[in-house]
Design an enzyme around this catalytic site. Sequence first.
Site, PDB file in Angstrom:
ATOM      1  N   HIS A 270      11.601  33.044 -80.899  1.00  0.00           N
ATOM      2  CA  HIS A 270      10.355  32.275 -80.933  1.00  0.00           C
ATOM      3  C   HIS A 270      10.455  30.945 -80.197  1.00  0.00           C
ATOM      4  O   HIS A 270       9.476  30.206 -80.105  1.00  0.00           O
ATOM      5  CB  HIS A 270       9.904  32.044 -82.384  1.00  0.00           C
ATOM      6  CG  HIS A 270       9.181  33.232 -82.951  1.00  0.00           C
ATOM      7  ND1 HIS A 270       7.805  33.315 -83.008  1.00  0.00           N
ATOM      8  CD2 HIS A 270       9.650  34.391 -83.451  1.00  0.00           C
ATOM      9  CE1 HIS A 270       7.467  34.475 -83.530  1.00  0.00           C
ATOM     10  NE2 HIS A 270       8.561  35.156 -83.816  1.00  0.00           N
TER      11      HIS A 270
ATOM     12  N   ASN B 190     -22.272  28.039 -70.149  1.00  0.00           N
ATOM     13  CA  ASN B 190     -22.987  26.966 -69.446  1.00  0.00           C
ATOM     14  C   ASN B 190     -23.543  27.427 -68.116  1.00  0.00           C
ATOM     15  O   ASN B 190     -24.097  26.649 -67.374  1.00  0.00           O
ATOM     16  CB  ASN B 190     -22.045  25.778 -69.204  1.00  0.00           C
ATOM     17  CG  ASN B 190     -21.469  25.293 -70.512  1.00  0.00           C
ATOM     18  OD1 ASN B 190     -22.175  25.249 -71.516  1.00  0.00           O
ATOM     19  ND2 ASN B 190     -20.212  24.954 -70.496  1.00  0.00           N
TER      20      ASN B 190
ATOM     21  N   ASP C 201      14.443  30.290 -84.187  1.00  0.00           N
ATOM     22  CA  ASP C 201      13.141  30.471 -84.836  1.00  0.00           C
ATOM     23  C   ASP C 201      12.781  29.297 -85.739  1.00  0.00           C
ATOM     24  O   ASP C 201      12.477  29.460 -86.929  1.00  0.00           O
ATOM     25  CB  ASP C 201      13.093  31.791 -85.614  1.00  0.00           C
ATOM     26  CG  ASP C 201      12.793  32.972 -84.693  1.00  0.00           C
ATOM     27  OD1 ASP C 201      12.509  34.071 -85.185  1.00  0.00           O
ATOM     28  OD2 ASP C 201      12.844  32.781 -83.452  1.00  0.00           O
TER      29      ASP C 201
ATOM     30  N   HIS D 271      16.726  36.406 -87.839  1.00  0.00           N
ATOM     31  CA  HIS D 271      15.722  37.262 -87.201  1.00  0.00           C
ATOM     32  C   HIS D 271      14.971  38.201 -88.144  1.00  0.00           C
ATOM     33  O   HIS D 271      13.863  38.629 -87.839  1.00  0.00           O
ATOM     34  CB  HIS D 271      16.411  38.086 -86.097  1.00  0.00           C
ATOM     35  CG  HIS D 271      15.500  38.715 -85.085  1.00  0.00           C
ATOM     36  ND1 HIS D 271      14.399  38.091 -84.561  1.00  0.00           N
ATOM     37  CD2 HIS D 271      15.543  39.930 -84.481  1.00  0.00           C
ATOM     38  CE1 HIS D 271      13.821  38.891 -83.672  1.00  0.00           C
ATOM     39  NE2 HIS D 271      14.488  40.018 -83.612  1.00  0.00           N
TER      40      HIS D 271
END
Lengths: 664, 162
Positions: A229, A616, A196, A398
């Site tokens: 992660h 568009n 992480d 964690h």
Amino acid sequence: MWEEELWNKTLKAALVIQNWYRRYRARLRARQHYALAIFQSVEYADEQGQMQLSDFFSFMLENYAKTPKEDSALVSRLFENTMRENRDRQEYVGLIDVPDSYDGPRLQFPLTFTDIDLLLHAFKQQQTLHAHYVIEVLFEARKVLKQMPNFTHIKTSPSKEITICGDLHGKLDDLLLIFYKNGLPSENNPYVFNGDFVDRGNNSMEILMILLVSFLVYPTDLHLNRGNHEDFMMNLRYGFTKEILHKYKLHGRKILQILEEVYTWLPIGTIIDNEILVIHGGISESTDLNTLHKIQRNKMRSVLMPPMSINREYDVNIKKNKTGSSIATPGKAESDNFPSEQLTKHEWEQIIDLLWSDPRGRKGCYPNTSRGGGCYFGPDVTSKILNKNQLKMLIRSHECKPDGYEICHDGKVITVFSASNYYEEGSNRGAYIRLSYGSTPKFFQYQVTSTSCLSPLHQRVNTMEFNAFRILKERMLSRKTDLTNAFQLRDYSRSGRISLAQWAFSMESILGLNLPWRSLSSHLVNIDHDGNVDYMSSFEDVHIEKPVKEMKSSLIETLYRYRSDLKIIFNVIDTDHSGLISMDEFRTMWKLFNTHYNVHIDDSQIDELASIMDFNKDGSIDFNEFLKAFYVVHKYEKPESRPDQDKQKLPPASLKTADPKLQS
Amino acid sequence: MAEEKEREEVIVAEYHKKIKDAFEVFDHETNNTVDVREIGTIIRSLGCCPTEGELHDFIAEVEEEEPTGYIRYEKFLPVMTKALLERKYRPIAEDVLLRAFEVLDPAKRGILTKEELVKYMTEEGEPFSQEEMEEMLSAAIDPESNAINYRDYITMMVIDEN
């Protein structure tokens, strides 16, 4: 006599003040804890959303056969295990020039400790590393990581202690503080970074670069473990992808492609002195280190992409059985029809357990319902797995802990978390561990303070509380319809009021957040003298901004509620990372989403949605722009003070600013 | 009579829920225990205002025979419920607090110097720990005058509470 009386009065006065202060302080601390509980439960509920998304992808694949031919092209494109074509380094690096005008850090390959210094120095001054170097570092890292086993074995000695750090989540200041207090990595100062590194904070890229460069300079002394992660799909939701595309407008997409692969080569864990297992999340009852040693870890692309068999009859529900061993439906061999580019179900779950599980006091092993992945494991599971593998301790990360670390399971499990002030300034300390063979682990705590002085406790608590309730209110808003139904069900007299108990029950069951609702109620809703709740009062000062006037509110609410998931789905469909998907892809995806998420939006609304999004009028949809338009307006807040939400507005026509009625 | 009893049962049930909520926030291991050092915070978060001495007695009542450093929910619940029902440990009124400050400020300056505050809080009554003292000072002391304007301070604390 007079003196004694005076002394008595003074004593009493001091007592009164102390008593009052202690109560005040305790109330502040309780409020701080409540705010933290809110942040944490919302965070975990979000992670659970990830698993629902994962189910959706499985569902999509399941229904692959049932969709018309054009759709099947889409779905197969999604899931073809993208060719690890040896992305030619020259192809990427060679094409990117570093202009002379670039005054950021210039790395020299092969890397040395000078380059580490260079990066630290540059990042302290908020410089950005040029994409050319980022990609070179990623390629180099991939090359070296590929050669490493799934678990690195480390030996320590009294003169060579090792330092273990937990989650950093893009908080550069914390990493810099650790290096300042504990020294830079070197042969004599080894480190383990336990996953992480990225997402949430603003400097995920800088942290990743420092860690990878340090690893390349000291590959046997700087160890990196994969966290949940380190996963390209998590990055989509939790901010790293956005950071990359923002910092590297031209080459961001190339970086993302290589990064995705680098993640898969990160080792799963480290084993220290054959006694201590260091992994990011935790374990489960069925954790099998023998299997884990042999797995081809690079096949684990993402938590959201479980292995799917090409056998159509494969029962998706098998995956939902998370307790203990994975059980195959009788008669079906589990690994039968898995193409060789995938892990088996069993292997995949082994890794998920390691990256996602949390220890708890209760015995046994239960599905981790908060996060939706991995499990909760009790002290008995810890003992069993440690004994089975002749290990003494588990060190993991964690989970955010107020003191930066926490010991549980009779000293056998240590959680270490290194991102201080994770939720808010003052929310928690960060910590790291130093250990060596034969001695007890030493803990070091710290808290990064901003350049201005740390504000007094009551201010910090006020800010934290404010933000926590904001988030909670937005969550309520995303479930407004369901909540309103639940409340009205209990409001027999149609008075607009129900009891506090009924309100608390409804909140918990609809939102699925385990929070002290009674204690929080005064911040969320109006309560009258009799203790009854005016349940609709929560929604009086918040509403979802309507990008287009004509949209039905139920549609708006649904889009707002699922906007994170939709963002990920769209990004996955958009395989060439162009930012656009075709109308057909949009319609197909939406139909499947509709069914799986049990959302009631009919075809006409979908068409309406598609034409709204096709600005568009060229048949393609810029979904990011569209999703950014969904944000919550808090009536009594000045727009500048709104925390970082995606508050970009839609092009032309339907521009709407925040409610002009602002309270000072 | 029966109605009254039912009403009381409802109140007790609600108290139980409230106590459980407050307890759970501090139950980090989710095993129905909290660290004994958090008991004061929990009790106070429920609206009670025990002195340190009263807190000490409360803890003695809910502790295990052989203190483990942890308090179990099963022991905490009945004692806490009783405290709420009996309205024990009532909070001090704001004006009493003001008068207490005024006792310590006989010259009626409207302020106490930092030294005076520290002296009273750490030497009299139920003395503050260093941590408590530092925390109070960080919020209360005006760095320019090195003194606490106690009226302002009281007002700030009261606003925060509501």
